[in-house]
Design an enzyme around this catalytic site. Structure first.
Site, PDB file in Angstrom:
ATOM      1  N   LYS A  69       0.817  -1.234   0.000  1.00  0.00           N
ATOM      2  CA  LYS A  69       0.000   0.000   0.000  1.00  0.00           C
ATOM      3  C   LYS A  69       0.847   1.279   0.000  1.00  0.00           C
ATOM      4  O   LYS A  69       0.449   2.287  -0.563  1.00  0.00           O
ATOM      5  CB  LYS A  69      -0.950   0.007   1.200  1.00  0.00           C
ATOM      6  CG  LYS A  69      -2.130  -0.943   1.045  1.00  0.00           C
ATOM      7  CD  LYS A  69      -3.108  -0.786   2.192  1.00  0.00           C
ATOM      8  CE  LYS A  69      -4.328  -1.644   2.002  1.00  0.00           C
ATOM      9  NZ  LYS A  69      -5.351  -1.448   3.039  1.00  0.00           N
ATOM     10  N   ASP A 105     -10.357   3.145   1.555  1.00  0.00           N
ATOM     11  CA  ASP A 105     -10.704   2.560   2.868  1.00  0.00           C
ATOM     12  C   ASP A 105     -11.535   3.532   3.708  1.00  0.00           C
ATOM     13  O   ASP A 105     -12.600   3.189   4.214  1.00  0.00           O
ATOM     14  CB  ASP A 105      -9.436   2.181   3.647  1.00  0.00           C
ATOM     15  CG  ASP A 105      -8.838   0.863   3.169  1.00  0.00           C
ATOM     16  OD1 ASP A 105      -9.575   0.060   2.562  1.00  0.00           O
ATOM     17  OD2 ASP A 105      -7.634   0.639   3.406  1.00  0.00           O
TER      18      ASP A 105
HETATM   19  N1  NAP Z   1     -13.322  -3.186   6.735  1.00  0.00           N
HETATM   20  C1  NAP Z   1     -12.380  -2.773   5.878  1.00  0.00           C
HETATM   21  O1  NAP Z   1     -12.642  -2.419   4.721  1.00  0.00           O
HETATM   22  C2  NAP Z   1     -10.963  -2.705   6.342  1.00  0.00           C
HETATM   23  C3  NAP Z   1      -9.985  -2.040   5.591  1.00  0.00           C
HETATM   24  C4  NAP Z   1      -8.674  -1.986   6.089  1.00  0.00           C
HETATM   25  C5  NAP Z   1      -8.388  -2.630   7.302  1.00  0.00           C
HETATM   26  N2  NAP Z   1      -9.364  -3.271   7.984  1.00  0.00           N
HETATM   27  C6  NAP Z   1      -9.119  -3.924   9.284  1.00  0.00           C
HETATM   28  O2  NAP Z   1      -8.677  -2.921  10.194  1.00  0.00           O
HETATM   29  C7  NAP Z   1      -7.800  -3.521  11.163  1.00  0.00           C
HETATM   30  C8  NAP Z   1      -6.516  -2.693  11.231  1.00  0.00           C
HETATM   31  O3  NAP Z   1      -5.842  -2.780   9.989  1.00  0.00           O
HETATM   32  P1  NAP Z   1      -4.527  -1.922   9.685  1.00  0.00           P
HETATM   33  O4  NAP Z   1      -4.180  -2.172   8.273  1.00  0.00           O
HETATM   34  O5  NAP Z   1      -4.708  -0.538  10.170  1.00  0.00           O
HETATM   35  O6  NAP Z   1      -3.469  -2.665  10.639  1.00  0.00           O
HETATM   36  P2  NAP Z   1      -2.083  -2.094  11.180  1.00  0.00           P
HETATM   37  O7  NAP Z   1      -1.569  -1.013  10.299  1.00  0.00           O
HETATM   38  O8  NAP Z   1      -1.236  -3.295  11.446  1.00  0.00           O
HETATM   39  O9  NAP Z   1      -2.490  -1.404  12.615  1.00  0.00           O
HETATM   40  C9  NAP Z   1      -2.898  -2.214  13.680  1.00  0.00           C
HETATM   41  C10 NAP Z   1      -3.436  -1.328  14.812  1.00  0.00           C
HETATM   42  O10 NAP Z   1      -3.965  -2.200  15.828  1.00  0.00           O
HETATM   43  C11 NAP Z   1      -3.335  -1.915  17.073  1.00  0.00           C
HETATM   44  N3  NAP Z   1      -3.209  -3.133  17.862  1.00  0.00           N
HETATM   45  C12 NAP Z   1      -2.846  -4.361  17.412  1.00  0.00           C
HETATM   46  N4  NAP Z   1      -2.824  -5.245  18.437  1.00  0.00           N
HETATM   47  C13 NAP Z   1      -3.172  -4.533  19.566  1.00  0.00           C
HETATM   48  C14 NAP Z   1      -3.327  -4.876  20.942  1.00  0.00           C
HETATM   49  N5  NAP Z   1      -3.107  -6.115  21.374  1.00  0.00           N
HETATM   50  N6  NAP Z   1      -3.708  -3.893  21.811  1.00  0.00           N
HETATM   51  C15 NAP Z   1      -3.933  -2.623  21.380  1.00  0.00           C
HETATM   52  N7  NAP Z   1      -3.788  -2.247  20.078  1.00  0.00           N
HETATM   53  C16 NAP Z   1      -3.425  -3.193  19.186  1.00  0.00           C
HETATM   54  C17 NAP Z   1      -1.986  -1.342  16.704  1.00  0.00           C
HETATM   55  O11 NAP Z   1      -1.507  -0.595  17.799  1.00  0.00           O
HETATM   56  P3  NAP Z   1       0.088  -0.305  17.973  1.00  0.00           P
HETATM   57  O12 NAP Z   1       0.372   0.882  17.094  1.00  0.00           O
HETATM   58  O13 NAP Z   1       0.200  -0.017  19.419  1.00  0.00           O
HETATM   59  O14 NAP Z   1       0.807  -1.561  17.548  1.00  0.00           O
HETATM   60  C18 NAP Z   1      -2.371  -0.472  15.496  1.00  0.00           C
HETATM   61  O15 NAP Z   1      -2.945   0.747  15.920  1.00  0.00           O
HETATM   62  C19 NAP Z   1      -7.566  -4.966  10.684  1.00  0.00           C
HETATM   63  O16 NAP Z   1      -8.403  -5.810  11.423  1.00  0.00           O
HETATM   64  C20 NAP Z   1      -7.994  -4.958   9.227  1.00  0.00           C
HETATM   65  O17 NAP Z   1      -8.502  -6.208   8.809  1.00  0.00           O
HETATM   66  C21 NAP Z   1     -10.643  -3.308   7.536  1.00  0.00           C
END
Ligand code: NAP
Length: 280
Positions: A69, A105
């Site tokens: 991305k 998104d």
């Molecule tokens: N519905 C949709 O269209 C769509 C689109 C995109 C993404 N998503 C979903 O959105 C979610 C996030 O995706 P992303 O791409 O943003 O992931 P990412 O860039 O890896 O970010 C993950 C986030 O989750 C936090 N996190 C992970 N484990 C944690 C824990 N144990 N306690 C507290 N915070 C935690 C991280 O905090 P830290 O910074 O502290 O590590 C970070 O803020 C995923 O589930 C993905 O499937 C959905």
């Protein structure tokens, strides 16, 4: 006679479990379009060649998922305003011979918010959990839509502080480090989980927030399962909810519209996605 299909794709690694292609192909068929969506495993070292190949073969565009991305940006001709602010691209569309990077998104989230949950974000007080890619995209669109306050709650300050600095020019955003459970205040209008907490297979995990005084709409970006433990807890308190599957469908709907110029059958897309998830 025309036996040539128009092509779009998803480039990612791993990509085999990404259900977007099934949803888009169902929408192409429903709209009577001879288009194909290819789900293609592209390793990081192959991304530049994959984009050159897509140009050479006249692709109408493509989606980018993990880990491309951000890495795809140098291979594109232009970015939309939102993709520039977010710093990441999930959808590429063709304009003549040029590839334009977009990010759908946050737009998908916003369409679900306004269309399905009937909430206009302008003037609203929002709490956003998470500071990853999804959170950045959602925060950008909410600020551009004129929210009154956006509080980003995240575990690592290292991640949330630069995000808030980057987005400050676009509206009233600040962060709170997530130390112990975060109490959602009654004046909050919208609470969003944009962390990966609760995502399959860790379906018993949920954000550590106190909803006892909350009166807001509760949304989740996690789409698998569609009703996360977090959303179930909010519903048990009588709060309205908006699921991540809706965001996923709408980001695909917006991509479809960008590529084809046609409005797809949203119902077909949602049903196909749900079916694909149940079967997988
Ligand atoms: N519905 C949709 O269209 C769509 C689109 C995109 C993404 N998503 C979903 O959105 C979610 C996030 O995706 P992303 O791409 O943003 O992931 P990412 O860039 O890896 O970010 C993950 C986030 O989750 C936090 N996190 C992970 N484990 C944690 C824990 N144990 N306690 C507290 N915070 C935690 C991280 O905090 P830290 O910074 O502290 O590590 C970070 O803020 C995923 O589930 C993905 O499937 C959905």
């Amino acid at each position: 006679m025309n036996f040539k299909a128009e092509l779009v794709a998803c480039f990612g690694q791993p990509v085999a479990e990404n259900p977007t292609g099934v949803m888009q192909e169902a929408a192409f068929a429903a709209a009577g379009l001879n288009w194909r969506y290819l789900t293609v495993e592209v390793p990081p070292a192959g991304l530049s060649d994959a984009v050159r190949g897509a140009r050479a073969m006249g692709f109408q565009g493509f989606n980018c998922t993990i880990p491309h991305k951000v890495a795809v940006v140098p291979f594109l001709d232009e970015l939309s305003k939102e993709a520039k602010i977010i710093g990441a691209v999930n959808t590429v569309r063709r304009e003549g011979s040029r590839f334009i990077g977009e990010n759908t998104d946050g737009k998908g989230f916003l369409r679900g918010l306004t269309q399905d949950a009937q909430m206009d974000p302008a003037g609203k007080r929002v709490v956003l959990l998470g500071a990853g890619g999804a959170a950045r995209a959602i925060a950008t669109e909410l600020l551009l839509a004129g929210v009154a306050e956006l509080i980003v709650v995240n575990r690592s300050v290292d991640r949330v502080a630069p995000m808030v600095d980057d987005l400050k020019p676009y509206g009233p955003i600040r962060y709170v480090p997530w130390r112990v459970h975060y109490e959602v205040r009654p004046e909050t209008d919208l609470l969003i989980n944009a962390t990966s907490l609760g995502l399959y297979p860790n379906v018993d995990w949920m954000p550590d927030v106190d909803l006892s005084r909350a009166q807001c709409l509760v949304a989740d970006a996690v789409f698998n399962p569609p009703v996360t433990k977090f959303l179930a807890a909010a519903q048990a308190r009588g709060l309205k909810t908006l699921d991540g599957l809706t965001m996923l469908v709408y980001q695909g709907v917006i991509g479809f519209e960008m590529w084809t110029g046609v409005k797809p059958d949203e119902g077909v897309m949602k049903r196909t996605l749900l079916d694909a998830m149940v079967k997988s």
